[in-house]
Design a protein around this motif. Structure first.
Motif, PDB file in Angstrom:
ATOM      1  N   ALA A  12     -65.342 -27.977 -15.582  1.00  0.00           N
ATOM      2  CA  ALA A  12     -66.337 -27.043 -15.032  1.00  0.00           C
ATOM      3  C   ALA A  12     -66.408 -26.884 -13.365  1.00  0.00           C
ATOM      4  CB  ALA A  12     -67.647 -27.405 -15.321  1.00  0.00           C
ATOM      5  N   PHE A  13     -65.218 -27.596 -12.661  1.00  0.00           N
ATOM      6  CA  PHE A  13     -65.148 -27.273 -11.480  1.00  0.00           C
ATOM      7  C   PHE A  13     -63.725 -27.258 -10.993  1.00  0.00           C
ATOM      8  CE2 PHE A  13     -69.083 -29.803 -12.262  1.00  0.00           C
ATOM      9  CZ  PHE A  13     -69.980 -29.235 -11.645  1.00  0.00           C
ATOM     10  N   THR A  14     -63.301 -26.538  -9.833  1.00  0.00           N
ATOM     11  CA  THR A  14     -62.040 -26.582  -9.286  1.00  0.00           C
ATOM     12  C   THR A  14     -61.703 -27.822  -8.628  1.00  0.00           C
ATOM     13  OG1 THR A  14     -62.562 -25.541  -7.022  1.00  0.00           O
ATOM     14  CG2 THR A  14     -62.485 -23.996  -8.659  1.00  0.00           C
ATOM     15  N   THR A 394     -66.437 -22.018  -9.083  1.00  0.00           N
ATOM     16  CA  THR A 394     -65.671 -20.866  -9.028  1.00  0.00           C
ATOM     17  C   THR A 394     -65.044 -20.868  -7.726  1.00  0.00           C
ATOM     18  OG1 THR A 394     -67.372 -19.729  -7.412  1.00  0.00           O
ATOM     19  CG2 THR A 394     -67.922 -19.406  -9.616  1.00  0.00           C
ATOM     20  N   GLY A 395     -64.008 -19.849  -7.871  1.00  0.00           N
ATOM     21  CA  GLY A 395     -63.124 -19.711  -6.552  1.00  0.00           C
ATOM     22  C   GLY A 395     -61.751 -20.754  -6.695  1.00  0.00           C
ATOM     23  N   ASP A 396     -61.150 -20.791  -7.838  1.00  0.00           N
ATOM     24  CA  ASP A 396     -60.047 -21.322  -7.960  1.00  0.00           C
ATOM     25  C   ASP A 396     -58.838 -20.722  -7.162  1.00  0.00           C
ATOM     26  OD1 ASP A 396     -58.000 -23.109  -8.573  1.00  0.00           O
ATOM     27  OD2 ASP A 396     -57.808 -22.503 -10.780  1.00  0.00           O
ATOM     28  N   VAL A 397     -58.523 -21.576  -6.075  1.00  0.00           N
ATOM     29  CA  VAL A 397     -57.348 -20.711  -5.366  1.00  0.00           C
ATOM     30  C   VAL A 397     -55.916 -21.633  -5.150  1.00  0.00           C
ATOM     31  CG1 VAL A 397     -59.125 -19.609  -3.965  1.00  0.00           C
ATOM     32  CG2 VAL A 397     -58.217 -22.006  -3.297  1.00  0.00           C
ATOM     33  N   ASP A 424     -51.085 -28.831 -12.003  1.00  0.00           N
ATOM     34  CA  ASP A 424     -52.502 -28.078 -11.295  1.00  0.00           C
ATOM     35  C   ASP A 424     -53.652 -29.001 -11.183  1.00  0.00           C
ATOM     36  OD1 ASP A 424     -53.091 -24.978 -10.463  1.00  0.00           O
ATOM     37  OD2 ASP A 424     -54.778 -25.968 -11.243  1.00  0.00           O
ATOM     38  N   GLN A 425     -54.151 -29.302 -10.135  1.00  0.00           N
ATOM     39  CA  GLN A 425     -55.465 -29.879 -10.076  1.00  0.00           C
ATOM     40  C   GLN A 425     -56.571 -29.469 -10.789  1.00  0.00           C
ATOM     41  OE1 GLN A 425     -55.760 -29.863  -5.663  1.00  0.00           O
ATOM     42  NE2 GLN A 425     -55.372 -32.151  -5.803  1.00  0.00           N
ATOM     43  N   ASP A 426     -56.757 -28.377 -11.381  1.00  0.00           N
ATOM     44  CA  ASP A 426     -57.955 -28.176 -12.278  1.00  0.00           C
ATOM     45  C   ASP A 426     -57.686 -27.281 -13.622  1.00  0.00           C
ATOM     46  OD1 ASP A 426     -57.421 -25.856 -10.844  1.00  0.00           O
ATOM     47  OD2 ASP A 426     -58.815 -26.199  -9.317  1.00  0.00           O
ATOM     48  N   ASP A 427     -56.417 -27.189 -13.665  1.00  0.00           N
ATOM     49  CA  ASP A 427     -55.632 -26.460 -14.997  1.00  0.00           C
ATOM     50  C   ASP A 427     -54.603 -27.232 -15.599  1.00  0.00           C
ATOM     51  OD1 ASP A 427     -57.048 -23.432 -15.177  1.00  0.00           O
ATOM     52  OD2 ASP A 427     -56.557 -23.856 -13.138  1.00  0.00           O
ATOM     53  N   SER A 428     -54.996 -27.742 -16.859  1.00  0.00           N
ATOM     54  CA  SER A 428     -53.932 -28.475 -17.475  1.00  0.00           C
ATOM     55  C   SER A 428     -53.101 -27.639 -18.578  1.00  0.00           C
ATOM     56  CB  SER A 428     -54.788 -29.614 -18.255  1.00  0.00           C
ATOM     57  OG  SER A 428     -55.697 -28.850 -19.274  1.00  0.00           O
ATOM     58  N   LYS A 429     -53.646 -26.311 -18.795  1.00  0.00           N
ATOM     59  CA  LYS A 429     -52.601 -25.487 -19.655  1.00  0.00           C
ATOM     60  C   LYS A 429     -52.437 -24.315 -18.885  1.00  0.00           C
ATOM     61  CE  LYS A 429     -53.644 -24.401 -23.804  1.00  0.00           C
ATOM     62  NZ  LYS A 429     -52.248 -24.825 -24.362  1.00  0.00           N
ATOM     63  N   LEU A 430     -50.915 -24.156 -18.623  1.00  0.00           N
ATOM     64  CA  LEU A 430     -50.386 -23.169 -17.580  1.00  0.00           C
ATOM     65  C   LEU A 430     -49.552 -22.357 -18.255  1.00  0.00           C
ATOM     66  CD1 LEU A 430     -49.299 -25.619 -14.503  1.00  0.00           C
ATOM     67  CD2 LEU A 430     -51.386 -24.419 -14.976  1.00  0.00           C
ATOM     68  N   THR A 431     -49.362 -21.243 -17.888  1.00  0.00           N
ATOM     69  CA  THR A 431     -48.563 -20.130 -18.545  1.00  0.00           C
ATOM     70  C   THR A 431     -47.169 -19.999 -17.651  1.00  0.00           C
ATOM     71  OG1 THR A 431     -50.299 -18.763 -19.048  1.00  0.00           O
ATOM     72  CG2 THR A 431     -48.185 -17.498 -19.109  1.00  0.00           C
ATOM     73  N   TYR A 432     -45.882 -20.270 -18.370  1.00  0.00           N
ATOM     74  CA  TYR A 432     -44.587 -20.169 -17.587  1.00  0.00           C
ATOM     75  C   TYR A 432     -44.066 -18.690 -17.836  1.00  0.00           C
ATOM     76  CZ  TYR A 432     -45.799 -24.862 -16.808  1.00  0.00           C
ATOM     77  OH  TYR A 432     -46.366 -26.210 -16.331  1.00  0.00           O
ATOM     78  N   ARG A 433     -43.268 -18.111 -16.909  1.00  0.00           N
ATOM     79  CA  ARG A 433     -42.580 -17.001 -17.080  1.00  0.00           C
ATOM     80  C   ARG A 433     -41.129 -17.395 -16.660  1.00  0.00           C
ATOM     81  NH1 ARG A 433     -47.678 -15.397 -15.611  1.00  0.00           N
ATOM     82  NH2 ARG A 433     -48.693 -13.873 -17.052  1.00  0.00           N
ATOM     83  N   ASN A 483     -53.199 -17.848 -10.089  1.00  0.00           N
ATOM     84  CA  ASN A 483     -52.496 -18.290  -9.216  1.00  0.00           C
ATOM     85  C   ASN A 483     -51.204 -18.973  -9.533  1.00  0.00           C
ATOM     86  OD1 ASN A 483     -54.685 -18.369  -7.196  1.00  0.00           O
ATOM     87  ND2 ASN A 483     -55.607 -20.038  -8.553  1.00  0.00           N
ATOM     88  N   THR A 484     -50.262 -18.260  -9.015  1.00  0.00           N
ATOM     89  CA  THR A 484     -48.735 -18.544  -9.136  1.00  0.00           C
ATOM     90  C   THR A 484     -48.015 -18.978  -8.544  1.00  0.00           C
ATOM     91  OG1 THR A 484     -48.904 -16.297 -10.745  1.00  0.00           O
ATOM     92  CG2 THR A 484     -46.687 -17.335 -10.248  1.00  0.00           C
ATOM     93  N   SER A 485     -47.210 -20.028  -9.041  1.00  0.00           N
ATOM     94  CA  SER A 485     -46.309 -20.858  -8.331  1.00  0.00           C
ATOM     95  C   SER A 485     -45.029 -20.125  -7.652  1.00  0.00           C
ATOM     96  CB  SER A 485     -45.758 -21.923  -8.998  1.00  0.00           C
ATOM     97  OG  SER A 485     -44.828 -21.431  -9.850  1.00  0.00           O
TER      98      SER A 485
END
Length: 898
Positions: A12-14, A394-397, A424-433, A483-485
């Motif tokens: 629930a938190f960034t 809110t405000g994941d940057v 990512d410190q607060d996202d465990s599911k990421l999208t790769y392109r 947010n994209t690497s």
């Protein structure tokens, strides 16, 4: 979409820290009410966030801060004592949110006499003079109901009456209540049950009211009579904190010494244990919120939970409060805890006891929720911040880390793109392109899960490639907030014109780990197996790109220094009863070392280790397992392999026992069909060898290693011999020949030479033509040209692509970059060697297949190509003078056996 939904649920938190005023000491206690956060501890002042201008303010062991801004409020309280060091160790807010209770070691609040326990009117920020129970020692825990304040700590009496370590007073007057729960050691935690009938007590104690119970007990809320005892918390561990939600209760535990319990316990509403988290690392605080248990600790070893092994400290963690679905079977008598989630702000040990974070609280203001953390830390997410920090809903940057990419191709029509997943410190599911040949449009999108300590390889197979052509790939990672690497480093491969026999056979024989060591980016080692995705992590920066490798062709090896370098698999696993381990090596060492093996740690030396092949000081090879004792097979006394030549070694174990093969030959067997089962990691180049027979001087191997593979079955002798023989089979070789000179002509400027231009152009009307010169190699001995293609990259100029067909033709006349203009353009051949049509806009690499017969005829000479078109839509491409990535035009020539 609300920003909070961008964080991977159920977090629930960034993890992005917000600017927060910081004390100059340690925060031990925290509470919140109506958008204000109260922090107590041992400090004398607070200062603005690091790098923010402002004046330090006095704050004597207490500060009140705005939950939304992180700035101090007008509420000022000074907790002082005449003798010793004053400290605030516990805070609690009354149910009506009008009174703040504070406990610790102090004799006055703003000059008002008290005795280690005080009540503060929140509206006026003034101590209540009438509330002053006499507590003669440190108060460490508080819990409050509508009419009762429960107190825990070091004391043996309250108001002159015996109350050992726990007591209860009237929440309004402070008068001592009959509640008696005498404990023999300090009390550290109190939590009132959800129905108000009982109180959970935590601390150092071994008995309460004469009943044997260690560290945790449940007592009657009115009388203090013991209702439930506990005996499964080790004697060298204590309970530091207890929290509750609607589904149960949670403890945070700390200890020292062997067999310590440092983690968390989940209890159901009947106070029975439902799971136990046995991570090591002194849990200080637990905070359940919306189905997630947040905790502050310095967890450094979660091996018993099947997570990270002993190593660096992890200070802030999150996990589900309950298992989703059926709970796993007990291990060592305890149900394992729910897995960790992707919330991982970093901290450090800090000052004081070096504990790191100590306390947590959630406050809300203006519809935004804030996770506040206090403690001893002096860094948060690598930036200076002492004792207090906070995170918002809110405000994941924060963008994910940049993926580490690799690419390989072992057969025509197929390229395997692999990458180490990002963190990512607060996202465990990421999208790769995945982007091919410099295009700005992804060719594929893949989703994958990762945690800070679990970053498995992800992969995607490109089946639209053509044999003999070169392709490059880059990968980005994007979190739920967008947010994209940065783009990964560019990785490129030439698709072979025929199957590469050795790697194809390894894959076909079922390898589920296959490290070829052709990677160009540290610390990632790609897994080239079909679907294993068990990548490796380099330790100590082994030498990359060692050539020649063990396999005929372009494959490279990895070099190890024999003192500190190794590679471990980035995936905790168990090994079945049947398996094979295989690798190639070359060395002249006289200190021995481990070539490949299995161990229960990663960077640190393993405590459990076997299923290994190692070299003795004299160069003999030993394959061994442990199944209650060491079971080994050795090469003969004079069969040594430290002769600076490439050798192939395989160890297998299965229903038929163990077998050691070297250079395709059986070197010995035994009847051992099993080994010790434990979760661990594959190691190459080093790990513990203590107590093993003929132990070498060094645990680490000095030399080159190549083509390491692990299989979930015992290879047969025929398969092993096939691998050894195929390593020397003839394979395709690729030559990439960059243009030595290039230019273009422009009908609109007929006298201008463009030999130094960074771009080239092609158009039919009015005419642009481009010319490229190459110095072609001769075919290697015994090989012929199997394919040829021209590779170029369109420029970033608007409209660089073309809808027309561009042809590649021989240049039959003479030309030079400095002297050729439209007026002096050379003669071109009439038969096209190849063509490309419909080149899209956007800078990207393009390939044009060329006539192999025609190019074969001019091998070993200087040769020129022209690019022409018959249309009106110009194509612009980078010249050899450009500094753009992959800019220079080049020929890709593939040679193979006749």
């Amino acid at each position: 979409m609300p920003e909070a939904s961008a964080i991977t649920p159920p977090v629930a938190f960034t993890a992005d820290e917000l600017p927060t005023w910081q004390p100059n000491g340690v925060v031990f206690a925290m509470e919140q009410v109506n958008g204000t956060v109260f922090a107590g501890g041992t400090f004398s002042a607070v200062r603005p966030p690091d790098a923010v201008a402002g004046t330090e303010q006095e704050a004597v062991n207490f500060v009140a801060l705005d939950a939304a801004t992180g700035n101090p409020t007008s509420c000022k309280l000074a907790f002082t004592v005449g003798d010793g060091t004053a400290t605030v160790r516990a805070l609690a807010v009354s149910k009506d949110k009008k009174t703040l209770y504070a406990g610790g070691y102090f004799g006055a609040v703003n000059g008002t006499p008290v005795s280690s326990l005080a009540a503060i009117d929140i509206e006026t920020c003034a101590p209540k003079a009438s509330f002053h129970p006499a507590v003669p020692a440190t108060v460490r825990a508080l819990a409050v109901t509508d009419d009762t304040l429960y107190v825990g700590g070091d004391f043996a009496a309250v108001e002159g009456q015996t109350r050992e370590r726990f007591a209860a007073v009237d929440a309004g007057s402070g008068a001592l209540k009959p509640f008696t729960a005498n404990a023999d050691e300090p009390g550290r935690a109190i939590q009132v049950s959800n129905d108000g009938k009982n109180v959970l007590l935590g601390g150092d104690f071994f008995s309460v009211n004469g009943s044997n119970t260690h560290a945790l007990a449940v007592v009657d809320a009115t009388t203090g009579a013991v209702a439930k005892t506990y005996s499964t918390i080790p004697s060298n561990s204590v309970v530091k904190h207890i929290a509750a939600d609607a589904t149960g209760y949670y403890t945070g535990n700390e200890g020292s010494g062997g067999g310590v319990f440092d983690g968390r316990i989940g209890l159901d509403t009947g106070f029975n244990e439902k799971w136990r988290d046995r991570c090591l690392g002194a849990t200080q605080y637990v905070l359940p919120y919306d189905g997630v248990l947040y905790s502050s600790s310095h967890a450094h070893d979660c091996s018993l939970e099947g997570q990270f092994p002993d190593g660096k400290r992890n200070f802030l963690l999150a996990q589900q409060t309950d298992h989703k679905g059926a709970a796993p079977a007990p291990v060592d008598g305890f149900v394992p805890s729910p897995p960790k989630l992707g919330w991982h702000p970093t901290a450090n040990d800090g000052i004081g006891e070096g504990i790191g974070p100590r306390v947590m609280s959630i406050a809300e203001k203006n519809d935004v929720k804030y996770m506040w953390v206090g403690g001893e830390f002096t860094l948060i997410n690598g930036r200076a911040q002492q004792a207090l920090t906070r995170f918002a809903s809110t405000g994941d940057v924060g963008a994910p880390t940049t993926p580490l990419a690799s690419v390989g191709s072992v057969k025509p029509g197929e390229v395997q793109v692999r990458w180490r997943t990002s963190y990512d410190q607060d996202d465990s599911k990421l999208t790769y392109r995945i982007y091919r040949n410099g295009s700005g449009t992804p060719i594929a999108t893949v989703s994958a899960d990762s945690l800070e300590w679990e970053r498995p390889q992800a992969s995607w197979t490109d089946t639209t490639v053509k044999a003999g052509q070169a392709y490059s790939y880059r990968v980005t990672a994007t979190d739920g907030a967008g947010n994209t690497s940065a783009l990964s480093a560019n990785v490129s491969v030439t698709v072979p014109t025929s199957v590469q026999a050795y790697p194809d056979k390894v894959r076909a024989d079922g390898a589920n780990l296959y490290w070829r060591y052709d990677d160009t980016v540290s610390p990632y080692v790609a897994d080239s197996s079909v679907s294993g995705n068990t990548s490796g992590i380099q330790v100590g920066a082994p030498a990359l790109g060692q050539s020649p490798g063990a396999i005929t062709g372009t494959s490279t090896a990895m070099g190890f220094n024999g003192t500190s370098q190794q590679v471990y698999s980035d995936h905790r696993q168990t090994v079945g009863a049947s398996y094979s381990i295989e690798t190639w090596f070359k060395t002249g060492t006289t200190r021995g070392g481990k070539l490949i093996g299995f161990g229960n740690n990663t960077v640190n030396s393993s405590g459990s280790y076997d299923k290994q092949i190692y070299m003795t000081n004299t160069g003999r090879l030993i394959f061994g397992v442990y199944n209650g004792s060491t079971r080994t097979i050795s090469t003969g006394l004079f069969e040594t392999y430290n002769d600076n030549k490439w050798h192939h070694v395989v160890g297998t174990q299965g229903p038929g026992g163990m077998t050691l093969y070297v250079d395709g030959q059986n070197k010995g067997t035994n009847s051992a069909t099993n080994s010790t089962s434990y979760a661990g990691f594959w190691h190459v180049g080093g790990d513990n060898l203590s107590s093993w027979p003929t132990r070498p001087t060094s645990n680490f191997f000095a030399g080159s290693i190549d083509e390491t593979a692990v299989y979930p079955s015992a290879l047969t002798q025929a398969q092993v011999k096939s691998h050894f023989d195929l390593a020397k089979a003839a394979v395709d070789t690729v030559s990439k020949v960059v243009a030595t000179e290039d230019t273009y002509i422009n009908q609109g400027a007929p006298s201008t030479a463009y030999g130094t231009s960074t771009q080239l152009a092609v158009r039919g009307t009015s005419a642009y033509e481009s010319y490229l010169r190459f110095t072609l190699p001769a075919a290697p001995s015994g090989q012929v040209l199997k394919s040829a293609s021209l590779q170029f990259k369109t420029s970033t100029q608007a409209g660089a692509g073309t809808a027309d067909t561009v042809s590649v033709v021989p240049v039959t006349g003479t030309w030079s970059g400095t002297g050729t203009t439209f007026n002096t353009k050379p003669t071109l051949g009439t038969t096209a060697l190849g063509s490309i049509s419909g080149v899209p806009d956007g800078s990207a690499v393009q390939n044009v297949e060329l006539d192999t017969t025609a190019i074969s005829a001019v091998l070993g000479s200087s040769y020129s190509l022209g690019l022409t078109s018959t249309g009106t839509d110009a194509m612009w491409l980078w010249s050899a003078e450009s500094t753009a990535a992959d800019a220079a035009p080049q020929l890709i020539l593939t040679f193979g056996p006749k």
